[in-house]
Design a protein around this motif. Structure first.
Motif, PDB file in Angstrom:
ATOM      1  N   ALA A   7       0.751  -1.378  -0.156  1.00  0.00           N
ATOM      2  CA  ALA A   7      -0.138   0.039   0.135  1.00  0.00           C
ATOM      3  C   ALA A   7       0.886   1.310   0.139  1.00  0.00           C
ATOM      4  N   CYS A   8       1.850   1.275  -0.767  1.00  0.00           N
ATOM      5  CA  CYS A   8       2.849   2.626  -1.068  1.00  0.00           C
ATOM      6  C   CYS A   8       2.084   3.481  -1.928  1.00  0.00           C
ATOM      7  N   SER A  47       0.403  11.086  -0.659  1.00  0.00           N
ATOM      8  CA  SER A  47       0.649   9.918   0.075  1.00  0.00           C
ATOM      9  C   SER A  47      -0.440   8.689  -0.150  1.00  0.00           C
ATOM     10  N   CYS A  48      -1.574   9.370  -0.918  1.00  0.00           N
ATOM     11  CA  CYS A  48      -2.468   8.291  -1.334  1.00  0.00           C
ATOM     12  C   CYS A  48      -2.151   7.789  -2.677  1.00  0.00           C
ATOM     13  N   CYS A  72      -5.970  16.164  -3.312  1.00  0.00           N
ATOM     14  CA  CYS A  72      -7.042  15.898  -2.609  1.00  0.00           C
ATOM     15  C   CYS A  72      -8.390  15.713  -3.510  1.00  0.00           C
ATOM     16  N   GLN A  73      -8.614  16.752  -4.493  1.00  0.00           N
ATOM     17  CA  GLN A  73      -9.691  16.710  -5.244  1.00  0.00           C
ATOM     18  C   GLN A  73      -9.660  15.602  -6.293  1.00  0.00           C
ATOM     19  N   GLU A  74      -8.495  15.126  -6.801  1.00  0.00           N
ATOM     20  CA  GLU A  74      -8.230  14.083  -7.794  1.00  0.00           C
ATOM     21  C   GLU A  74      -8.541  13.107  -7.138  1.00  0.00           C
ATOM     22  N   LYS A  75      -8.202  12.628  -5.639  1.00  0.00           N
ATOM     23  CA  LYS A  75      -8.416  11.377  -4.905  1.00  0.00           C
ATOM     24  C   LYS A  75      -9.948  11.254  -5.040  1.00  0.00           C
ATOM     25  N   ALA A  76     -10.557  12.531  -4.382  1.00  0.00           N
ATOM     26  CA  ALA A  76     -11.867  12.412  -4.353  1.00  0.00           C
ATOM     27  C   ALA A  76     -12.722  12.002  -5.539  1.00  0.00           C
ATOM     28  N   VAL A  77     -12.315  12.411  -6.560  1.00  0.00           N
ATOM     29  CA  VAL A  77     -13.011  11.887  -7.864  1.00  0.00           C
ATOM     30  C   VAL A  77     -12.678  10.536  -8.056  1.00  0.00           C
ATOM     31  N   CYS A  87      -6.251   8.493   2.846  1.00  0.00           N
ATOM     32  CA  CYS A  87      -5.907   9.802   3.012  1.00  0.00           C
ATOM     33  C   CYS A  87      -4.983   9.549   4.550  1.00  0.00           C
ATOM     34  N   LEU A  88      -3.518   9.738   4.404  1.00  0.00           N
ATOM     35  CA  LEU A  88      -2.735   9.677   5.665  1.00  0.00           C
ATOM     36  C   LEU A  88      -3.032  10.503   6.670  1.00  0.00           C
TER      37      LEU A  88
END
Length: 739
Positions: free
Chosen positions: A13-14, A375-376, A381-386, A398-399
């Protein structure tokens, strides 16, 4: 089918693969990053960056080794080989391939010579725009991400496929193996190369094959680069813009501003996005696009070269200047036409409100909360939310959120270490190596993570209370009481008072000040109702109310007391049958039977008998201060062969008896009770073995039987076997039956 797979046990999970995938083809599930086959373009970036080797491409090494030495086998070599095998002269490299078992060697430059005329013919008829189709990763990206660009892909085979067709014409009946730096070529073979290519190897895989044969092990691999001139030859194809150099070296067909040379995953993705927009707006400014997902084929994911990019270019230039141009000779017209498929499968796009809701879940309510730490694996954070909305990411990746939720990283690891220590210290509870016992340990861990009611079933003596204790110790209730009560050991009236307690004056003889019941004493902990199947129907009704309402009253009391203990129940009775007979309430059965655990009898898990017996020896040696003992192999086999109708409890009692009655340090077969030692007479031969060992085994068993028959009288046993007493004593020492 994607040629790249995830080895789950290795994934840590890196999220490096998420960070480096250009097409969102990685999905995170339970902290494991897996390849989404329908989106993957097999570019190999995830393989390149995975430090744990959790991402691996399909290997054709085994198939190639089967082909070596069996008929004609052609090695089709990518022209970038000098950059990977920089420590070999080209002739030495080709000779090594033949030493390995390849009968013929061809360079993919043949395919470049074949496809350039086809490209020129296509451009003569299609003056608008053309996109090179030589890079299979780019073809995959356009098919899956930019379907509007499909009509502009040149419908001509890649140089590899063209060279493979040429090889089959030149060497009829041969098998063809392509060797290069590109993982995506494996995907191209599956989708376009059927009937022409039999396997694809990467340079890294070829080096391992060389190593297995002891080739190049002592080779000096130092290299010093010196810049040299450039010539436009097919051998320069692996370098950025290599196709243009061969397609239009003199600048006859295109002006310089009409050509776009694009390389690198970020540059390629951005270029194709912009090109799609330009086409939509009718503002196309390029006629020919030479595009590669890597920075030239000399930068393929499996190049396996320690040299920098410029040193690799130098080697390609040097080789291009030293070799003569391919002479294809007279060859028939080859069908180099290919067709592409629209594989576009768009992901759903969230609305701004949906993105906001996902961000709020991880405590990001203002732009300042969006740390964009990466880290994700996502840039923002917006791209990760999508990605979460699209099902590609988990919301708790989200670390910063994880650290806040667990009050810092220290608390996370502290809890994990504490759990591991308790689990290790609790190994005495569920001892054994059978699959059944391993599954029980897993179930105990799972059950410890919640407060649901647990119903434990199994024969008497199998360890139902042991399972309950282990589950309690692994749970967060471990520092509070574990109370076990046997429902058959007390009369019904006393059992009720034991469970619920009573107030002063509730009945004659009631203790002054009243008494707390087990449900109160177990506050914050666990209570086990053992032999619950033997409770009366009246007590069952009261227990049902307690489980439903999570509260109870003392006998003779009016104050309601909250139930703060977890409830487990155990029985050796068939509760479902008792329900049918009306002897056990169905509603109570279903209330207790939230988590159902069945523990097999000891005769069904014989692999556990040996470790249990040895553990009991150690236990009694320490607690009873008795000198330690060990079992002989034959005695242990007797224990394993016996059915143990009393299960683990009977085995434990037997070991305690032997610890008290056997004076020797080694427990032998003749020390065992008759019903156990009789098993020796019928003990089967388990396997074929050398005759000498079989004779020794038979002698040992006959001596053991003689001692058993004569009550351990050695002189009588020697006479019984018809051998001298001195010989008998030597045999006892040889087989370690005495010290």
């Amino acid at each position: 089918m994607s040629v790249i797979k995830t080895i789950d046990d290795k994934c840590k999970a890196c999220y490096s693969c998420v960070r480096n995938c250009p097409v969102k083809a990685i999905k995170v599930e339970l902290a494991q990053s897996r390849v989404v086959e329908e989106r993957c373009i097999s570019c190999g970036n995830c393989v390149r960056v995975c430090s744990q080797n959790a991402k691996q491409s399909v290997s054709y090494v085994e198939e190639t080794e089967k082909l070596l030495g069996h008929g004609n086998l052609v090695a089709l070599i990518a022209p970038s080989f000098p950059a990977s095998f920089y420590y070999l002269e080209p002739k030495a490299f080709f000779d090594s391939l033949k030493q390995l078992g390849f009968t013929n060697v061809l360079e993919v430059t043949h395919g470049i010579e074949l496809t350039v005329p086809a490209y020129q013919q296509f451009m003569a008829k299609n003056p608008e725009m053309a996109i090179s189709s030589f890079c299979p990763a780019i073809v995959g990206m356009i098919e899956r991400q930019f379907p509007s660009l499909l009509p502009y892909l040149v419908p001509v085979d890649s140089a590899v496929l063209a060279a493979a067709k040429y090889a089959l014409w030149k060497y009829p009946g041969s098998k063809v193996v392509f060797i290069g730096p590109c993982i995506a070529k494996k995907q191209e073979m599956i989708e376009f190369g059927t009937g022409f290519l039999d396997a694809v190897l990467t340079f890294k895989e070829l080096k391992r094959m060389f190593d297995s044969k002891g080739l190049h092990i002592d080779q000096d691999r130092q290299y010093v680069t010196v810049p040299e001139g450039i010539r436009s030859l097919p051998s320069l194809f692996p370098i950025s813009g290599g196709l243009v150099r061969n397609f239009d070296p003199q600048g006859i067909h295109f002006r310089e501003e009409e050509i776009a040379v694009v390389d690198g995953k970020e540059e390629s993705l951005l270029f194709l996005q912009n090109l799609t927009d330009e086409l939509h707006n009718g503002k196309v400014k390029f006629r020919f696009i030479d595009i590669l997902l890597c920075k030239g084929c000399i930068d393929g994911p499996e190049m396996d070269s320690p040299l920098d990019l410029f040193s690799r270019k130098h080697l390609i230039f040097k080789y291009a200047q030293s070799r003569e141009r391919d002479n294809l000779g007279d060859y028939p017209a080859l069908d180099l036409e290919r067709h592409f498929t629209d594989r576009y499968n768009p992901l759903p796009e969230p609305t701004p409100l949906e993105i906001k809701e996902i961000l709020h879940f991880t405590k990001k309510t203002t732009p300042e909360d969006e740390l964009n730490c990466g880290s994700c694996g996502y840039n923002t954070c917006q791209e990760k939310a999508v990605a979460v909305f699209q099902g590609l990411a988990e919301i708790d990746m989200c670390l910063p959120y994880l650290l806040e939720q667990s009050r810092g990283e220290f608390e996370i690891y502290k809890e994990r270490l504490e759990f591991k220590k308790i689990y290790k210290d609790s190994e005495q509870f569920l001892i054994g190596e059978s699959n059944s016992t391993k599954e029980l340990r897993h179930c105990a861990v799972q059950a410890s993570r919640n407060d649901a009611n647990v119903l434990i079933l199994g024969e008497s003596g199998v360890g139902k209370e042991v399972f309950a204790q282990l589950t309690h110790l692994l749970s967060k209730r471990r520092n509070n009481p574990f109370i076990g009560i046997n429902c058959t050991a007390l009369p019904e009236t006393l059992l009720e008072s034991e469970l619920f307690g009573y107030e002063e004056g509730a009945f004659t003889g009631a203790k002054k000040g009243g008494k707390r019941g087990k449900f109160e004493i177990a506050e914050g902990g666990t209570i086990l109702l053992d032999e619950a199947g033997d409770m009366s129907l009246a007590l069952q009704a009261k227990l049902l109310r307690v489980l439903q309402e999570r509260e109870f009253e003392r006998i003779g009391g009016t104050r309601t007391i909250k139930l703060e203990a977890r409830v487990m129940a155990a029985t050796n009775r068939d509760l479902q049958q008792l329900v049918k007979e009306g002897k056990f309430r169905a509603d109570l059965y279903y209330r207790l039977n939230v988590i159902n655990i069945y523990i097999d009898s000891l005769r069904k898990r014989r692999e556990d008998i040996s470790p249990l017996a040895i553990s009991f020896l150690h236990k009694f040696s320490q607690t009873k201060k008795i000198l330690p003992k060990i079992f002989s192999e034959e005695a242990l086999n007797c224990l394993i062969q016996y059915d143990w109708p009393g299960n683990v409890r009977e085995l434990e009692n037997m070991i305690e008896r032997l610890m008290y009655t056997v004076e020797a340090n080694v427990i032998q077969v003749y020390h065992l009770p008759k019903f156990l030692s009789n098993i020796v007479e019928n003990y089967p031969i388990s396997e074929i073995q050398p005759l000498r060992l079989a004779v020794q085994d038979l002698e040992r068993k006959m001596i053991t039987q003689a001692l058993l028959t004569t009550g351990n009288n050695r002189a009588a046993a020697a006479n019984y076997l018809g051998i001298p007493r001195a010989t008998f004593y030597l045999k006892l020492k040889e087989y370690r039956l005495i010290k």
